[in-house]
Design a protein around this motif. Structure first.
Motif, PDB file in Angstrom:
ATOM      1  N   ILE A  19      -0.915   9.972   4.571  1.00 59.09           N
ATOM      2  CA  ILE A  19      -1.544  10.840   3.582  1.00 59.09           C
ATOM      3  C   ILE A  19      -1.219  10.278   2.211  1.00 59.09           C
ATOM      4  CG2 ILE A  19       0.428  12.424   3.412  1.00 59.09           C
ATOM      5  CD1 ILE A  19      -1.642  14.705   3.077  1.00 59.09           C
ATOM      6  N   PHE A  20      -2.179  10.383   1.288  1.00 59.36           N
ATOM      7  CA  PHE A  20      -2.000   9.822  -0.052  1.00 59.36           C
ATOM      8  C   PHE A  20      -2.347  10.904  -1.055  1.00 59.36           C
ATOM      9  CE2 PHE A  20      -3.229   7.206  -3.751  1.00 59.36           C
ATOM     10  CZ  PHE A  20      -2.104   6.383  -3.829  1.00 59.36           C
ATOM     11  N   THR A  21      -1.400  11.241  -1.934  1.00 60.75           N
ATOM     12  CA  THR A  21      -1.574  12.320  -2.898  1.00 60.75           C
ATOM     13  C   THR A  21      -1.651  11.779  -4.329  1.00 60.75           C
ATOM     14  OG1 THR A  21       0.790  12.664  -3.275  1.00 60.75           O
ATOM     15  CG2 THR A  21      -0.209  13.793  -1.379  1.00 60.75           C
ATOM     16  N   THR A  22      -2.006  12.661  -5.253  1.00 62.09           N
ATOM     17  CA  THR A  22      -2.041  12.257  -6.663  1.00 62.09           C
ATOM     18  C   THR A  22      -0.642  11.862  -7.139  1.00 62.09           C
ATOM     19  OG1 THR A  22      -1.878  14.616  -7.257  1.00 62.09           O
ATOM     20  CG2 THR A  22      -4.073  13.619  -7.269  1.00 62.09           C
ATOM     21  N   ALA A  23       0.390  12.494  -6.591  1.00 64.48           N
ATOM     22  CA  ALA A  23       1.757  12.114  -6.948  1.00 64.48           C
ATOM     23  C   ALA A  23       2.059  10.695  -6.454  1.00 64.48           C
ATOM     24  CB  ALA A  23       2.762  13.105  -6.355  1.00 64.48           C
ATOM     25  N   ASP A  24       1.585  10.356  -5.254  1.00 64.48           N
ATOM     26  CA  ASP A  24       1.758   8.996  -4.734  1.00 64.48           C
ATOM     27  C   ASP A  24       1.055   7.990  -5.640  1.00 64.48           C
ATOM     28  OD1 ASP A  24       3.173   9.853  -2.461  1.00 64.48           O
ATOM     29  OD2 ASP A  24       1.319  10.210  -1.349  1.00 64.48           O
ATOM     30  N   LEU A  25      -0.122   8.371  -6.127  1.00 69.65           N
ATOM     31  CA  LEU A  25      -0.889   7.479  -7.010  1.00 69.65           C
ATOM     32  C   LEU A  25      -0.127   7.199  -8.294  1.00 69.65           C
ATOM     33  CD1 LEU A  25      -3.689   6.056  -7.489  1.00 69.65           C
ATOM     34  CD2 LEU A  25      -4.358   8.136  -8.690  1.00 69.65           C
ATOM     35  N   MET A  26       0.408   8.234  -8.914  1.00 71.44           N
ATOM     36  CA  MET A  26       1.154   8.055 -10.165  1.00 71.44           C
ATOM     37  C   MET A  26       2.408   7.212  -9.942  1.00 71.44           C
ATOM     38  SD  MET A  26       0.739  11.670 -12.236  1.00 71.44           S
ATOM     39  CE  MET A  26       1.217  12.732 -10.871  1.00 71.44           C
ATOM     40  N   ASN A  27       3.105   7.475  -8.841  1.00 73.58           N
ATOM     41  CA  ASN A  27       4.307   6.687  -8.540  1.00 73.58           C
ATOM     42  C   ASN A  27       3.969   5.227  -8.283  1.00 73.58           C
ATOM     43  OD1 ASN A  27       6.142   8.815  -8.777  1.00 73.58           O
ATOM     44  ND2 ASN A  27       5.865   9.442  -6.647  1.00 73.58           N
ATOM     45  N   ALA A  28       2.825   4.988  -7.621  1.00 76.43           N
ATOM     46  CA  ALA A  28       2.417   3.615  -7.323  1.00 76.43           C
ATOM     47  C   ALA A  28       2.123   2.844  -8.607  1.00 76.43           C
ATOM     48  CB  ALA A  28       1.185   3.623  -6.427  1.00 76.43           C
ATOM     49  N   TYR A  29       1.353   3.450  -9.506  1.00 69.93           N
ATOM     50  CA  TYR A  29       1.044   2.768 -10.767  1.00 69.93           C
ATOM     51  C   TYR A  29       2.299   2.601 -11.621  1.00 69.93           C
ATOM     52  CZ  TYR A  29      -4.030   2.702 -10.220  1.00 69.93           C
ATOM     53  OH  TYR A  29      -5.312   2.415  -9.792  1.00 69.93           O
ATOM     54  N   ARG A  30       3.189   3.568 -11.568  1.00 71.76           N
ATOM     55  CA  ARG A  30       4.435   3.446 -12.331  1.00 71.76           C
ATOM     56  C   ARG A  30       5.241   2.234 -11.858  1.00 71.76           C
ATOM     57  NH1 ARG A  30       9.324   4.769 -11.034  1.00 71.76           N
ATOM     58  NH2 ARG A  30       8.643   6.027  -9.256  1.00 71.76           N
ATOM     59  N   ARG A  31       5.316   2.058 -10.529  1.00 72.62           N
ATOM     60  CA  ARG A  31       6.060   0.915  -9.993  1.00 72.62           C
ATOM     61  C   ARG A  31       5.355  -0.399 -10.304  1.00 72.62           C
ATOM     62  NH1 ARG A  31       6.685   4.528  -5.580  1.00 72.62           N
ATOM     63  NH2 ARG A  31       4.978   3.504  -4.467  1.00 72.62           N
ATOM     64  N   LEU A  32       4.034  -0.417 -10.130  1.00 69.15           N
ATOM     65  CA  LEU A  32       3.287  -1.659 -10.344  1.00 69.15           C
ATOM     66  C   LEU A  32       3.357  -2.139 -11.786  1.00 69.15           C
ATOM     67  CD1 LEU A  32       0.081  -1.031  -8.192  1.00 69.15           C
ATOM     68  CD2 LEU A  32       1.826  -2.771  -7.794  1.00 69.15           C
ATOM     69  N   PHE A  33       3.353  -1.182 -12.721  1.00 69.05           N
ATOM     70  CA  PHE A  33       3.314  -1.554 -14.138  1.00 69.05           C
ATOM     71  C   PHE A  33       4.667  -1.471 -14.821  1.00 69.05           C
ATOM     72  CE2 PHE A  33      -1.264  -0.060 -13.719  1.00 69.05           C
ATOM     73  CZ  PHE A  33      -1.744  -1.358 -13.578  1.00 69.05           C
ATOM     74  N   GLY A  34       5.707  -1.173 -14.048  1.00 71.58           N
ATOM     75  CA  GLY A  34       7.049  -1.206 -14.610  1.00 71.58           C
ATOM     76  C   GLY A  34       7.373  -0.083 -15.559  1.00 71.58           C
ATOM     77  N   LEU A  35       6.650   1.030 -15.504  1.00 71.11           N
ATOM     78  CA  LEU A  35       6.924   2.143 -16.390  1.00 71.11           C
ATOM     79  C   LEU A  35       8.288   2.735 -16.083  1.00 71.11           C
ATOM     80  CD1 LEU A  35       3.770   1.908 -16.520  1.00 71.11           C
ATOM     81  CD2 LEU A  35       3.748   4.359 -16.971  1.00 71.11           C
ATOM     82  N   GLY A  36       9.038   3.011 -17.114  1.00 71.21           N
ATOM     83  CA  GLY A  36      10.347   3.618 -16.940  1.00 71.21           C
ATOM     84  C   GLY A  36      11.468   2.629 -16.692  1.00 71.21           C
TER      85      GLY A  36
END
Length: 219
Positions: free
Chosen positions: A123-140
């Motif tokens: 299952i893929f949620t909007t929270a998973d999406l935000m976490n994925a982009y955060r990891r990919l783009f190095g946010l935080g």
């Protein structure tokens, strides 16, 4: 960028004949907001959200006797009555961008991930999406900084930026050219990982780039 690397695998599922009361208990115990409904062969049958479950409960303004009767009836109702049957799905090899477009256009919070055979694999949620982009783009991450650069129209601008970063041995996780959506100048956005941001600014300015600094906001 593939869903298979960012989804929640082996998600909680229930059978179509599972009662609403049982589904509510599972949602509360697992701390989840969506339940996938699958048959004995794990083929997807539908999806059920915590909102669906809440909406099915009787109104709090109903008389206590009537409310108790309706609530008991609902609790014994199978989830197949409440679930969304024709739900959108993702394949494990779909991309994050595919999911983003579906979330944005359909205003939904979760997507079942199914195999080519229609079996539930995640299952893929909007929270998973935000976490994925955060990891990919190095946010935080420590030293992560987003630099805005004015686009001067140079067709070689992107390759020049890459060369500068390589020469200065500065790692970066994002390099995007955006047209401003009709609301401003075309810009280049560069996310870097360094604690010496001033040195990077100087290196970029030395090869002709202009660091963009927004003008003061006026009401």
């Amino acid at each position: 960028m593939f869903i298979r690397y960012h989804m929640t695998p082996s998600p909680v599922t229930v059978m179509p004949e599972t009662t609403v009361a049982e589904a509510i208990d599972i949602v509360h115990q697992k701390g989840i907001r969506h339940l996938l409904v699958a048959d004995q062969q794990n083929h997807l049958q539908g999806i059920l959200s915590d909102r669906d479950l809440r909406s099915a409960r009787p109104s709090s303004i109903a008389r206590s006797g009537e409310r108790h009767r309706v609530e008991e009836q609902i609790n014994n109702t199978p989830v197949s009555v409440l679930m969304t049957r024709d739900c959108l799905t993702l394949n494990p090899n779909a991309t994050l961008d595919d999911a983003l477009l579906l979330f944005q256009s359909r205003k939904i919070g979760a997507l079942p991930v199914v195999s080519d055979e229609g079996k539930v694999v995640g299952i893929f949620t909007t929270a998973d999406l935000m976490n994925a982009y955060r990891r990919l783009f190095g946010l935080g991450e420590k030293g992560s900084v987003l630099i805005s650069i004015e686009d001067n129209g140079d067709p070689q601008a992107m390759s020049k930026l890459v060369r500068v970063m390589e020469e200065k041995q500065v790692s970066f996780t994002r390099l995007v050219r955006a047209d401003g959506g009709g609301k401003g100048k075309t810009m280049i956005f560069l996310r870097i990982n360094t604690y010496n941001i001033r040195a990077v600014h100087k290196a970029l300015e030395a090869v002709g780039f202009t660091i963009h600094v927004p003008e003061a906001f006026e009401e």
